[in-house]
Write a protein that holds these residues in place. Structure first.
Motif, PDB file in Angstrom:
ATOM      1  N   SER A  43       3.375  12.126  -7.531  1.00 58.49           N
ATOM      2  CA  SER A  43       2.821  11.663  -6.387  1.00 58.49           C
ATOM      3  C   SER A  43       3.007  12.540  -4.963  1.00 58.49           C
ATOM      4  O   SER A  43       2.854  12.239  -3.955  1.00 58.49           O
ATOM      5  N   VAL A  49      -5.878  10.718  -6.590  1.00 61.18           N
ATOM      6  CA  VAL A  49      -6.284   9.666  -5.515  1.00 61.18           C
ATOM      7  C   VAL A  49      -7.656   9.077  -5.867  1.00 61.18           C
ATOM      8  O   VAL A  49      -8.521   9.713  -6.325  1.00 61.18           O
ATOM      9  N   ASP A  56      -7.148   4.688   0.222  1.00 61.37           N
ATOM     10  CA  ASP A  56      -6.796   5.844  -1.050  1.00 61.37           C
ATOM     11  C   ASP A  56      -5.343   5.794  -1.333  1.00 61.37           C
ATOM     12  O   ASP A  56      -4.547   5.363  -0.520  1.00 61.37           O
ATOM     13  N   VAL A  57      -5.062   5.585  -2.658  1.00 60.74           N
ATOM     14  CA  VAL A  57      -3.680   5.558  -3.319  1.00 60.74           C
ATOM     15  C   VAL A  57      -3.693   6.630  -4.294  1.00 60.74           C
ATOM     16  O   VAL A  57      -4.908   7.054  -4.935  1.00 60.74           O
ATOM     17  N   LYS A  58      -2.404   7.011  -4.708  1.00 58.76           N
ATOM     18  CA  LYS A  58      -2.342   7.785  -5.688  1.00 58.76           C
ATOM     19  C   LYS A  58      -2.273   7.078  -7.014  1.00 58.76           C
ATOM     20  O   LYS A  58      -0.930   6.245  -7.412  1.00 58.76           O
ATOM     21  N   CYS A  60      -1.415   7.686  -9.855  1.00 61.61           N
ATOM     22  CA  CYS A  60      -0.266   8.029 -10.797  1.00 61.61           C
ATOM     23  C   CYS A  60       1.128   7.403 -10.381  1.00 61.61           C
ATOM     24  O   CYS A  60       2.074   7.576 -11.093  1.00 61.61           O
ATOM     25  N   THR A  61       0.904   6.775  -9.283  1.00 60.03           N
ATOM     26  CA  THR A  61       2.160   6.109  -8.564  1.00 60.03           C
ATOM     27  C   THR A  61       1.766   4.635  -8.303  1.00 60.03           C
ATOM     28  O   THR A  61       1.949   4.090  -7.235  1.00 60.03           O
ATOM     29  N   MET A  62       1.178   4.024  -9.248  1.00 55.14           N
ATOM     30  CA  MET A  62       0.700   2.486  -9.228  1.00 55.14           C
ATOM     31  C   MET A  62       0.461   2.113 -10.578  1.00 55.14           C
ATOM     32  O   MET A  62      -0.361   2.875 -11.379  1.00 55.14           O
TER      33      MET A  62
END
Lengths: 161, 260
Positions: A43, A49, A56-58, A60-62
């Motif tokens: 992250s 993203v 916007d979110v990552k 790989c971290t959700m």
């Protein structure tokens, strides 16, 4: 295993995932949407993203399970209806906003979020908003220019360094 | 990551029940927990996702009182806590935009990273941490690096602030991690002042009592002249020695007072 269902780029996408399946793994491996990249997987870099419910979110971290029922937009959803490049994508091409291109999907998605909230950002605002997106080619200057241009602003004042 | 199940309860009651199970662990925004799981630093049997609990979302402002749901993201606090500008500014400078869209105030507090921003705001604002079981005053909540007085399975449902007359947070960014190398939160409430420091001590966030007394008498940067902290017990790493951080606390405290 759990069943998940979400809307990805306007189409319903379903699949079986483990609890630990990351959203980016679901997008790339289950749906074959490999435009979203995994750069650092910690992250830091922002290559992964995507937009989840407009933010916007990552990815790989959700976890994929956390996106169950959500509206997801990936880089594949940024092109125009006829398949030509979207405004931000075209500006990246016109202003040489990519070198190796690995960070580009995340850069474009992050830029799209910024411009949705702030249609005419200053150079400083663009640089601040890109804090979580790393370009290993260090091509930030032209990325910033491309985003300025995509927002319809004059880029001639941004001096080359 | 090791294998685990994920549950997505829709209420605090259901989440508390799920967290009673053996090996269950709460998942807030996951911006610290997911990287930790990837490193196999933890092996929960079940993650209980708190993100779908509507009653833990959002901000209520009434007069000088501001109550923030434990599941509220940093981005939502930055945008919605206008009644407490110092707090909104702090939230808007945590991590990066994508992290702020996922990370939550409750998750940050429960994790109590010694360099996180929110602990300074909560301790500096004498906030009340509300859980599904009780309310905990900020002075009794933080319990050393990565430790709090939360019990096993206890959930931070809300955090209640009283907006001070003056406040500011001054953060010296560690640009790679975007955590605070040192951050100082200063708040003035009537005749008393709180000064909370993050990023510096091996014991996590702490109050700088000497500075609080000096600022209560004279709320100005000049009041902090001559005050200093010892580098003993301060975090010492490749980014800065304990002595450097101790010095930086004084500098950032003055900047916070000037900005308040």
């Amino acid at each position: 295993m759990s069943q998940v269902s979400m809307t990805v780029n306007g189409k319903v996408a379903t699949g079986e995932v483990e609890g630990r399946t990351l959203l980016v793994e679901f997008l790339r491996e289950n749906l074959g949407l490999t435009g979203t990249h995994v750069g650092c997987d910690t992250s830091q870099c922002g290559a992964c993203v995507v937009h989840v419910n407009g933010r916007d979110v990552k990815s790989c971290t959700m976890f994929a399970v956390e996106a169950d029922g959500a509206e997801v937009i990936t880089i594949e959803g940024m092109a125009a209806e006829d398949g030509t490049l979207g405004t931000i994508q075209q500006a990246f091409q016109d202003y040489h906003g990519l070198q190796c291109g690995f960070c580009t999907p995340g850069m474009v998605m992050t830029a799209a979020s910024l411009l949705a909230a702030n249609p005419k950002p200053s150079e400083a605002e663009i640089r601040a908003y890109l804090e979580g997106n790393i370009c290993r080619c260090t091509g930030y200057h032209n990325i910033v220019r491309a985003i300025m241009a995509a927002s319809g602003q004059d880029v001639s004042g941004i001096a080359a360094e | 990551m090791y294998e685990f199940d994920i549950e997505r309860p829709a209420s605090i009651v259901a989440a508390a029940k799920a967290l009673n199970a053996e090996g269950a662990q709460a998942l807030g925004g996951g911006q610290t927990l997911i990287p930790s799981l990837k490193q196999r630093l933890d092996q929960p049997a079940t993650l209980v996702c708190l993100g779908g609990i509507a009653e833990m979302q959002g901000i209520n402002a009434s007069g000088n009182d501001l109550s923030i749901g434990g599941g509220t993201t940093h981005a939502d606090v930055a945008a919605g806590a206008g009644a407490y500008p110092a707090l909104a500014a702090l939230a808007g400078n945590i991590g990066d935009p994508a992290v702020r869209n996922r990370g939550t105030i409750g998750g940050s507090l429960a994790n109590n990273d010694p360099s996180a921003d929110y602990p300074a705001a909560v301790l500096g604002s004498e906030a009340i941490v509300r859980t599904n079981l009780r309310e905990i005053a900020a002075d009794n909540f933080f319990d050393g690096m990565f430790a709090t007085t939360l019990r096993e399975g206890e959930i931070i449902t809300r955090v209640d602030f009283v907006v001070p007359e003056k406040a500011a947070y001054a953060k010296f960014d560690q640009p790679a991690s975007r955590f605070a190398l040192v951050g100082v939160f200063v708040a003035q409430y009537g005749d008393h002042v709180r000064v909370a420091v993050t990023g510096a001590s091996e014991g996590g966030v702490f109050r700088w009592a000497e500075a609080e007394a000096a600022l209560a008498a004279d709320f100005s940067p000049a009041a902090l002249e001559g005050l200093s902290l010892s580098g003993d017990g301060m975090i010492s790493d490749l980014h800065g020695s304990g002595d450097y951080r101790a010095h930086l606390v004084g500098v950032m405290a003055k900047r916070a007072v000037a900005a308040a």
